[in-house]
Design an enzyme around this catalytic site. Structure first.
Site, short mmCIF file in Angstrom:
data_model
loop_
_atom_site.label_atom_id
_atom_site.label_comp_id
_atom_site.label_asym_id
_atom_site.label_seq_id
_atom_site.Cartn_x
_atom_site.Cartn_y
_atom_site.Cartn_z
N LEU A 203 0.84 -1.21 0.00
CA LEU A 203 0.00 0.00 0.00
C LEU A 203 0.88 1.26 0.00
O LEU A 203 1.92 1.30 0.65
CB LEU A 203 -0.94 -0.01 1.20
CG LEU A 203 -1.90 -1.21 1.27
CD1 LEU A 203 -2.86 -1.07 2.44
CD2 LEU A 203 -2.69 -1.39 -0.02
N ARG A 291 0.44 -10.91 22.66
CA ARG A 291 1.25 -10.53 23.83
C ARG A 291 1.01 -9.07 24.15
O ARG A 291 0.33 -8.37 23.42
CB ARG A 291 2.73 -10.73 23.50
CG ARG A 291 3.13 -9.93 22.25
CD ARG A 291 4.60 -9.85 22.01
NE ARG A 291 4.90 -9.37 20.68
CZ ARG A 291 4.91 -8.11 20.29
NH1 ARG A 291 4.60 -7.17 21.15
NH2 ARG A 291 5.19 -7.77 19.05
P1 ADP Z 1 6.31 -7.50 11.51
O1 ADP Z 1 5.55 -8.62 12.15
O2 ADP Z 1 7.64 -7.91 10.97
O3 ADP Z 1 6.34 -6.27 12.35
P2 ADP Z 1 4.01 -6.53 9.99
O4 ADP Z 1 3.23 -7.41 9.10
O5 ADP Z 1 3.41 -6.22 11.33
O6 ADP Z 1 5.47 -7.14 10.19
O7 ADP Z 1 4.34 -5.16 9.27
C1 ADP Z 1 5.19 -4.21 9.82
C2 ADP Z 1 5.02 -2.89 9.10
O8 ADP Z 1 5.35 -3.04 7.71
C3 ADP Z 1 3.60 -2.36 9.10
O9 ADP Z 1 3.30 -1.64 10.27
C4 ADP Z 1 3.62 -1.48 7.87
O10 ADP Z 1 4.24 -0.24 8.15
C5 ADP Z 1 4.49 -2.24 6.92
N1 ADP Z 1 3.66 -3.10 6.05
C6 ADP Z 1 3.27 -4.37 6.30
N2 ADP Z 1 2.47 -4.83 5.31
C7 ADP Z 1 2.37 -3.83 4.41
C8 ADP Z 1 1.68 -3.66 3.15
N3 ADP Z 1 0.96 -4.65 2.61
N4 ADP Z 1 1.81 -2.47 2.50
C9 ADP Z 1 2.55 -1.44 3.02
N5 ADP Z 1 3.20 -1.56 4.18
C10 ADP Z 1 3.13 -2.71 4.88
#
Ligand code: ADP
Length: 453
Positions: A203, A291
Site C-alpha cells: 500500500l 502478547r
Molecule cells: P512484523 O511482524 O515484521 O512487524 P508486519 O506485518 O506487522 O510485520 O508489518 C510491519 C510494518 O510493515 C507495518 O506496520 C507497515 O508499516 C508495513 N507493512 C506491512 N504490510 C504492508 C503492506 N501490505 N503495505 C505497506 N506496508 C506494509
C-alpha cells in the site's frame, strides 16, 4: 491469585511487570544473564536467578534454565513480557506442563497467530477484511509472478513466521520480484528457520492502526480502542499515539465491535493486538500479536487502566468484571521509544550512562530501567526508555511532549532523543497528516541536510 510470578524478561518491561505484581501483592522473581547482574530489574525484584551467559539464546531464550529458575523459587506463574519467549507456543506449553500458569493466551492461539498466513486465513473466515494478496504461501517464483500480476505492483513479499520487520521485501515491478522473493526467503530462513513467504499488495499511503483487545476465560471480550503506530523506520515503530488522529470515535467503535465479535468466536483469552493498515477509509488486517505490546502505555493513559494487572488477573482465572460501555477514552497520549542509537545513522551506542535525568510533572510517564552509572550492554534490544505523555487534547499532548523532551537528559551514550525533538517540530506530525512512509523520508532528508550543512 498468584503468590509469586517469575518475569522472563529484562529492561523496562521487566520493571513494568514487577510494578503491577507489587500492587497486586505478588512476589516477583527476576531472571538475568551474567551481563545483567547489576540491572535495575534484578535490584528491584524480591528474588533473582542468574540463567546464563550474555547471549540471549543462552539466557533469556533458554527455556530449560527459566523453567528451572521457576521451580527452585516456587513461582506459580511466568510473565514473558514482549520479545524473547513471549510468542513461543512451545514455551507456553512447557510452562503449563510444569504446572505453572503462562500469563498470556493459550498455546494454540499463539501458534495460530504466529503463522501470519494462518492468522490471515482464520480472521478472513471471521469476517475481518485483509490486505489483498496471495491465498496462502507462495512456494515458487512462477506462483509469485501470477499473484503479483493479479493484485498489481508494487507488492510486498513477507515471511509467514515474520516479526520485527524482518523477512519483508518490496518489489516495485516485475523486474525486481525475483530478487525480493529470494531475499525475503533467505532472510526468513536465517531469522526464523522457516522460509515460507506470502505476497501482499504494497500500500502506498496507509496508516498503521491497531486495536487492543482483552478476553477472559469466561467468554467476555472487550477492546481498549486503537493506537496509531504509523511513525516507523524500517517497518519498526518509533512513536505511537492513542487515539489515532485519523479516525473518529464512531469508526473506532465500529472496528472495535467487529474485532471483539471475531475474538469472542475464537475464544481468545488474555491480551491481544490486531494490526491493520488503514487507507482511503478502509481497514485491512495484517497480523495479530498475542502478547503485551511495547506501546501499551498510551492505551493505559487514555483508558486509565493497568493492562499488565488485567493480564495477571485474567491468567489467574478472574473475570474482566466490566463491559465495553464501562471503558472510556479520555484525552490523548503519545509515546516516544528512546533507543541507545546514533540519532542519524542508527548505529548502536551501548556503554556507560553518566547521567540520567527523566522529565516529570503532570501527564508525564517514563518507563525505563536506566540509572546513572549503569552500563547498557551490547547484547540486547536497544530500547532504553519510553517517554509517555498524556493531556486532554492532542495539541496539549504535543506541547507536553516537547517540554518533556527538552527536560530529558541521558548522557554518556547516544540516544534517539534528538530525533524525537525534531519529529515533534515537523508540521506533518503536528497536523497528524502522516502515513507509514513519512518518517523514513523525514530521516533521510535530515541526514542529507546534515551532510550538506
Ligand atoms: P512484523 O511482524 O515484521 O512487524 P508486519 O506485518 O506487522 O510485520 O508489518 C510491519 C510494518 O510493515 C507495518 O506496520 C507497515 O508499516 C508495513 N507493512 C506491512 N504490510 C504492508 C503492506 N501490505 N503495505 C505497506 N506496508 C506494509
Amino acid at each position: 491469585m498468584f503468590q509469586k510470578v517469575l518475569i522472563a524478561n529484562r529492561g523496562e518491561i521487566a520493571l513494568r511487570i514487577q510494578r503491577a505484581c507489587r500492587e497486586l501483592g505478588i512476589q516477583t522473581v527476576a531472571v538475568h544473564s551474567t551481563a545483567d547482574a547489576d540491572a535495575m530489574h534484578v535490584r528491584l525484584a524480591d528474588e533473582s536467578v542468574c540463567i546464563g551467559p550474555p547471549p540471549a539464546r543462552e539466557s533469556y531464550l533458554n527455556m530449560a534454565a527459566i523453567l528451572s529458575a521457576a521451580t527452585i523459587t516456587a513461582a506459580d506463574a511466568i510473565h514473558p513480557g514482549y520479545g524473547f519467549l513471549s510468542e513461543n507456543a512451545d514455551f507456553a506449553e512447557m510452562v503449563e506442563a510444569h504446572g505453572l500458569t503462562f500469563i498470556g493466551p493459550s498455546p494454540a492461539h499463539i501458534r495460530m497467530m504466529g503463522d501470519k498466513i494462518e492468522a490471515k486465513t482464520t480472521l478472513a473466515t471471521l469476517g475481518i477484511p485483509l490486505v489483498p494478496g496471495s491465498d496462502g504461501a507462495v512456494s515458487s517464483l512462477e506462483a509469485a509472478r501470477r499473484v503479483a500480476d493479479r493484485i498489481g505492483y508494487p507488492v510486498l513479499v513477507k515471511a509467514a513466521a515474520g516479526g520485527g520487520g524482518r523477512g519483508m521485501k518490496v518489489a516495485e515491478g516485475p523486474e525486481t520480484l525475483e530478487q525480493a522473493f529470494r531475499l525475503a526467503r533467505a532472510e526468513a530462513r536465517a531469522a526464523f528457520g522457516n522460509d515460507a513467504v506470502y505476497l501482499e499488495k504494497y500500500l502506498d499511503k496507509p496508516r498503521h492502526i491497531e486495536i487492543q483487545i482483552f478476553g477472559d476465560s469466561h467468554g467476555h471480550v472487550v477492546h481498549f480502542g486503537e493506537r496509531d503506530c504509523s511513525l516507523q523506520r524500517r517497518h519498526q515503530k518509533l512513536l505511537e499515539e492513542a487515539g489515532s488522529p485519523a479516525i473518529t470515535p464512531e469508526v473506532r467503535n465500529a472496528l472495535g465491535e467487529r474485532v471483539c465479535a471475531a475474538m469472542a468466536q475464537l475464544g481468545y483469552r488474555n491480551a491481544g493486538t490486531l494490526e491493520f493498515l488503514y487507507q482511503d477509509g478502509e481497514f485491512a488486517f495484517i497480523e495479530m500479536n498475542t502478547r503485551l505490546q511495547v506501546e501499551h502505555p498510551v492505551t493505559e493513559m487514555i483508558c486509565g487502566i493497568d493492562l499488565v494487572r488485567e493480564q495477571i488477573r485474567i491468567a489467574a482465572g478472574e473475570e474482566l468484571g466490566y463491559s465495553q460501555s464501562d471503558i472510556g477514552f479520555y484525552g490523548h497520549a503519545i509515546e516516544c521509544r528512546v533507543t541507545a542509537e546514533d540519532p542519524q545513522t542508527f548505529a548502536p551506542s551501548p556503554g556507560h550512562v553518566t547521567a540520567f535525568h527523566p522529565p516529570g510533572g503532570l501527564g508525564v510517564r517514563v518507563d525505563s530501567a536506566l540509572y546513572a552509572g549503569y552500563r547498557v550492554p551490547p547484547h540486547y534490544d536497544s530500547l532504553v526508555a519510553k517517554l509517555i505523555v498524556h493531556a486532554p487534547s492532542r495539541a496539549q499532548a504535543i506541547a507536553r511532549l516537547r517540554r518533556a523532551l527538552e527536560e530529558f537528559v541521558i548522557a554518556g551514550i547516544k540516544t534517539t532523543l534528538p530525533l524525537h525533538r525534531r519529529i515533534v517540530e515537523a508540521p506533518e506530525f503536528q497536523s497528524g497528516d502522516y502515513n507509514i512512509h513519512w518518517l523514513e523520508r523525514f530521516v533521510a532528508n535530515q541526514s542529507k541536510e546534515e551532510g550538506s550543512g
